[in-house]
Design a protein around this motif. Structure first.
Motif, short mmCIF file in Angstrom:
data_model
loop_
_atom_site.label_atom_id
_atom_site.label_comp_id
_atom_site.label_asym_id
_atom_site.label_seq_id
_atom_site.Cartn_x
_atom_site.Cartn_y
_atom_site.Cartn_z
N LEU A 46 0.83 -1.21 0.00
CA LEU A 46 0.00 0.00 0.00
C LEU A 46 0.86 1.25 0.00
N THR A 47 0.58 2.12 -0.93
CA THR A 47 1.28 3.41 -1.00
C THR A 47 0.37 4.50 -0.44
N THR A 48 0.95 5.63 -0.15
CA THR A 48 0.15 6.75 0.37
C THR A 48 -0.94 7.16 -0.62
N PRO A 49 -0.65 7.28 -1.91
CA PRO A 49 -1.73 7.62 -2.85
C PRO A 49 -2.85 6.56 -2.87
N GLN A 50 -2.48 5.29 -2.75
CA GLN A 50 -3.50 4.24 -2.72
C GLN A 50 -4.36 4.36 -1.47
N ILE A 51 -3.73 4.64 -0.35
CA ILE A 51 -4.46 4.79 0.91
C ILE A 51 -5.44 5.95 0.80
N LYS A 52 -4.99 7.06 0.23
CA LYS A 52 -5.87 8.22 0.06
C LYS A 52 -7.03 7.90 -0.87
N MET A 53 -6.77 7.17 -1.95
CA MET A 53 -7.81 6.80 -2.89
C MET A 53 -8.84 5.90 -2.22
N ILE A 54 -8.38 4.92 -1.46
CA ILE A 54 -9.28 4.02 -0.75
C ILE A 54 -10.13 4.80 0.25
N ALA A 55 -9.50 5.71 0.97
CA ALA A 55 -10.23 6.52 1.95
C ALA A 55 -11.32 7.35 1.26
N LYS A 56 -10.99 7.93 0.11
CA LYS A 56 -11.99 8.72 -0.63
C LYS A 56 -13.14 7.85 -1.10
N LYS A 57 -12.83 6.64 -1.57
CA LYS A 57 -13.88 5.74 -2.04
C LYS A 57 -14.78 5.29 -0.90
N VAL A 58 -14.19 4.98 0.24
CA VAL A 58 -14.98 4.57 1.40
C VAL A 58 -15.86 5.75 1.85
N ALA A 59 -15.29 6.93 1.90
CA ALA A 59 -16.05 8.12 2.31
C ALA A 59 -17.20 8.38 1.33
N ALA A 60 -16.94 8.27 0.03
CA ALA A 60 -17.99 8.49 -0.97
C ALA A 60 -19.10 7.45 -0.81
N PHE A 61 -18.72 6.20 -0.57
CA PHE A 61 -19.71 5.14 -0.38
C PHE A 61 -20.57 5.43 0.85
N LEU A 62 -19.92 5.79 1.95
CA LEU A 62 -20.66 6.07 3.18
C LEU A 62 -21.56 7.28 3.03
N ASN A 63 -21.07 8.31 2.35
CA ASN A 63 -21.87 9.51 2.14
C ASN A 63 -23.08 9.20 1.24
N GLN A 64 -22.85 8.39 0.22
CA GLN A 64 -23.94 8.00 -0.68
C GLN A 64 -24.99 7.20 0.08
#
Length: 69
Positions: A46-64
């Motif tokens: 896991l790289t920092t950009p991957q971690i950030k991307m995963i966090a954004k996807k999880v946040a978008a899913f939860l917000n949706q």
């Protein structure tokens, strides 16, 4: 209130704030571990950009999901 009582209360408040901060960190770490485990991700790759991307996807899913209630 005497200075001593104020100092004691201030010390209790600082200790409580630290306890809250520690608990928040513990929850954040546990959440991250569960996401990594559930997604079968490899900690070592896991790289920092991957971690950030995963966090954004999880946040978008939860917000949706929250908006669909």
């Amino acid at each position: 209130m005497s200075q001593s009582n104020l100092e004691k209360q201030e010390a209790k408040l600082k200790a409580l704030n630290q306890k809250i901060k520690d608990e928040k960190n513990k929850i954040e770490q546990n959440l991250g571990k569960q996401i990594i485990r559930s997604a079968n991700l490899d900690y070592g790759t896991l790289t920092t950009p991957q971690i950030k991307m995963i966090a954004k996807k999880v946040a978008a899913f939860l917000n949706q999901a929250q908006n669909n209630r």
